[in-house]
Design an enzyme around this catalytic site. Structure first.
Site, PDB file in Angstrom:
ATOM      1  N   VAL A 271     120.340  89.574  56.399  1.00 14.25           N
ATOM      2  CA  VAL A 271     121.571  88.135  56.431  1.00 14.25           C
ATOM      3  C   VAL A 271     122.249  88.225  55.242  1.00 14.25           C
ATOM      4  O   VAL A 271     121.222  87.374  54.743  1.00 14.25           O
ATOM      5  CB  VAL A 271     122.194  87.895  57.677  1.00 14.25           C
ATOM      6  CG1 VAL A 271     123.057  87.687  57.752  1.00 14.25           C
ATOM      7  CG2 VAL A 271     120.972  88.179  59.032  1.00 14.25           C
ATOM      8  N   ALA A 272     123.423  88.623  54.812  1.00 17.06           N
ATOM      9  CA  ALA A 272     123.661  87.711  53.403  1.00 17.06           C
ATOM     10  C   ALA A 272     125.012  87.566  53.563  1.00 17.06           C
ATOM     11  O   ALA A 272     125.441  86.611  53.615  1.00 17.06           O
ATOM     12  CB  ALA A 272     123.474  88.612  52.176  1.00 17.06           C
ATOM     13  N   THR A 273     125.629  88.440  53.387  1.00 15.49           N
ATOM     14  CA  THR A 273     127.825  89.319  53.784  1.00 15.49           C
ATOM     15  C   THR A 273     128.048  87.120  54.694  1.00 15.49           C
ATOM     16  O   THR A 273     128.663  86.692  54.129  1.00 15.49           O
ATOM     17  CB  THR A 273     127.973  89.436  53.663  1.00 15.49           C
ATOM     18  OG1 THR A 273     127.848  90.828  52.042  1.00 15.49           O
ATOM     19  CG2 THR A 273     129.355  89.660  53.024  1.00 15.49           C
TER      20      THR A 273
ATOM     21  N   ASP B   3     112.457  97.647  44.440  1.00 12.99           N
ATOM     22  CA  ASP B   3     113.128  98.335  44.766  1.00 12.99           C
ATOM     23  C   ASP B   3     113.452  99.644  44.020  1.00 12.99           C
ATOM     24  O   ASP B   3     114.015  99.425  42.854  1.00 12.99           O
ATOM     25  CB  ASP B   3     114.684  98.274  45.419  1.00 12.99           C
ATOM     26  CG  ASP B   3     116.108  98.474  45.146  1.00 12.99           C
ATOM     27  OD1 ASP B   3     115.570  99.897  46.163  1.00 12.99           O
ATOM     28  OD2 ASP B   3     117.063  98.310  45.635  1.00 12.99           O
TER      29      ASP B   3
ATOM     30  N   GLY C 202     127.139  94.075  52.643  1.00  8.54           N
ATOM     31  CA  GLY C 202     128.389  93.605  52.703  1.00  8.54           C
ATOM     32  C   GLY C 202     128.688  94.465  54.005  1.00  8.54           C
ATOM     33  O   GLY C 202     128.409  94.240  55.000  1.00  8.54           O
TER      34      GLY C 202
ATOM     35  N   ASP D 229     114.067  89.396  46.892  1.00  6.93           N
ATOM     36  CA  ASP D 229     114.270  90.826  47.532  1.00  6.93           C
ATOM     37  C   ASP D 229     115.126  91.844  46.040  1.00  6.93           C
ATOM     38  O   ASP D 229     116.071  90.903  45.428  1.00  6.93           O
ATOM     39  CB  ASP D 229     115.332  89.949  48.017  1.00  6.93           C
ATOM     40  CG  ASP D 229     116.774  90.671  49.164  1.00  6.93           C
ATOM     41  OD1 ASP D 229     116.178  92.005  49.502  1.00  6.93           O
ATOM     42  OD2 ASP D 229     117.872  90.804  49.021  1.00  6.93           O
TER      43      ASP D 229
ATOM     44  N   SER E  95     124.537  92.289  58.708  1.00  7.47           N
ATOM     45  CA  SER E  95     126.019  91.340  58.405  1.00  7.47           C
ATOM     46  C   SER E  95     126.661  92.461  59.015  1.00  7.47           C
ATOM     47  O   SER E  95     127.071  93.737  58.190  1.00  7.47           O
ATOM     48  CB  SER E  95     125.679  90.837  56.641  1.00  7.47           C
ATOM     49  OG  SER E  95     125.025  89.725  56.323  1.00  7.47           O
TER      50      SER E  95
END
Length: 285
Positions: free
Chosen positions: A231-233, A104, A181, A82, A211
């Site tokens: 999805v991370a935070t 990226d 975030g 990622d 998120s």
């Protein structure tokens, strides 16, 4: 079983009208928690690791964990690079077995972004590794990446079509109003922009910064062509909050087998919810 390319997952998702959730991983416990939930719901999954993740635990160790869990849970796993930014970094990790990479170059002007992405595509496709890229730029903070509002910009539909044609990417992350975030107010997602991008491109589209986005908005993006939802935070917040609560109730506690399990279970609850929002339950290949 084992580590696979995301293109197989995203092609199936695109053909069947759902999205594959991509969950950011940070250590062995987060990998285990995510895969436990996915195995229970028979859902396909992408485990995403940023460069910061691979500084915390080396790539060979994370790869070995993911491969071992894939066999334990009898399900294929896509381990995804990622927000990687250099061909050399991606080349090294592909050489060690990864089959999914995001390059990226969104911070570069269009032509430089195309050149960088094309170089990665040319290499990765020779190794059966799928490539995701980003056009437009999300604001917010994720690991070592911090993009202020002035530097963020939305994806141009016409540029998206050209970008896909010039680079040969397998999936495209689009900037349509989400951010990395959490949000201070409901994000204003440009659904019309997404619909236009979908109408003139045919590759799977990716939603970063999911998120804290309302479930109805995520489902709408999937209806309009998003096939992968990052999805991370929310995962980190659930894990950390549960561990803090455990210590508040057990101030003398010191056994990680207990407090880490509490964090893992809280993370699993979020994972289950996101799987269902994406429509991915029961879609395991």
């Amino acid at each position: 079983m084992g580590i696979i390319s995301t293109k197989y997952l995203l092609t199936h998702a695109q053909a069947n009208g759902y999205a594959v959730p991509a969950f950011n991983i940070h250590n062995a416990e987060t990998i285990q928690a995510i895969l436990e939930a996915c195995a229970e719901l028979r859902a396909p999954v992408i485990l995403a690791g940023t460069p910061g993740t691979f500084k915390h635990i080396s790539f060979p160790e994370i790869y070995a964990l993911c491969d071992a869990y894939s066999r334990s849970f009898s399900m294929p796993v896509a381990l995804h690079l990622d927000h990687h930014e250099t061909l050399d970094d991606i080349r090294t990790k592909v050489g060690q077995g990864v089959r999914s990479a995001m390059i990226d170059g969104s911070h570069f002007p269009f032509e430089e972004n195309v050149a960088l992405v094309k170089s990665v595509v040319d290499f990765c496709h020779s190794q059966d590794c799928s490539v995701e890229a980003e056009l437009g730029r999300l604001g917010g903070v994720e690991d070592d990446m911090d993009v202020d509002a002035e530097s963020a910009f939305l994806t141009s539909p016409d540029e998206a079509r050209r970008f896909a044609q010039l680079t040969g990417i397998d999936s495209l992350a689009v900037a349509i109003g989400t951010a990395h975030g959490l949000y201070t107010s409901r994000p204003k997602i440009d659904f019309a922009r997404l619909e236009k991008i979908r109408s003139i491109t045919d590759i799977p589209l990716v939603l970063h910064g999911a998120s804290d986005v309302p479930d109805a908005d995520v489902r709408r993006t999937i209806e309009l062509g998003v096939c992968k939802v990052n999805v991370a935070t929310e995962l980190k917040i659930a894990f950390a909050g549960a561990v803090r609560a455990w210590f508040a109730e057990n101030p003398d506690g010191n056994d990680p087998r207990y407090y880490m399990r509490v964090g893992m279970d809280a993370m699993k609850a979020v994972v289950r919810d996101k799987i269902r929002v994406c429509g991915a339950e029961g879609q395991l290949l």
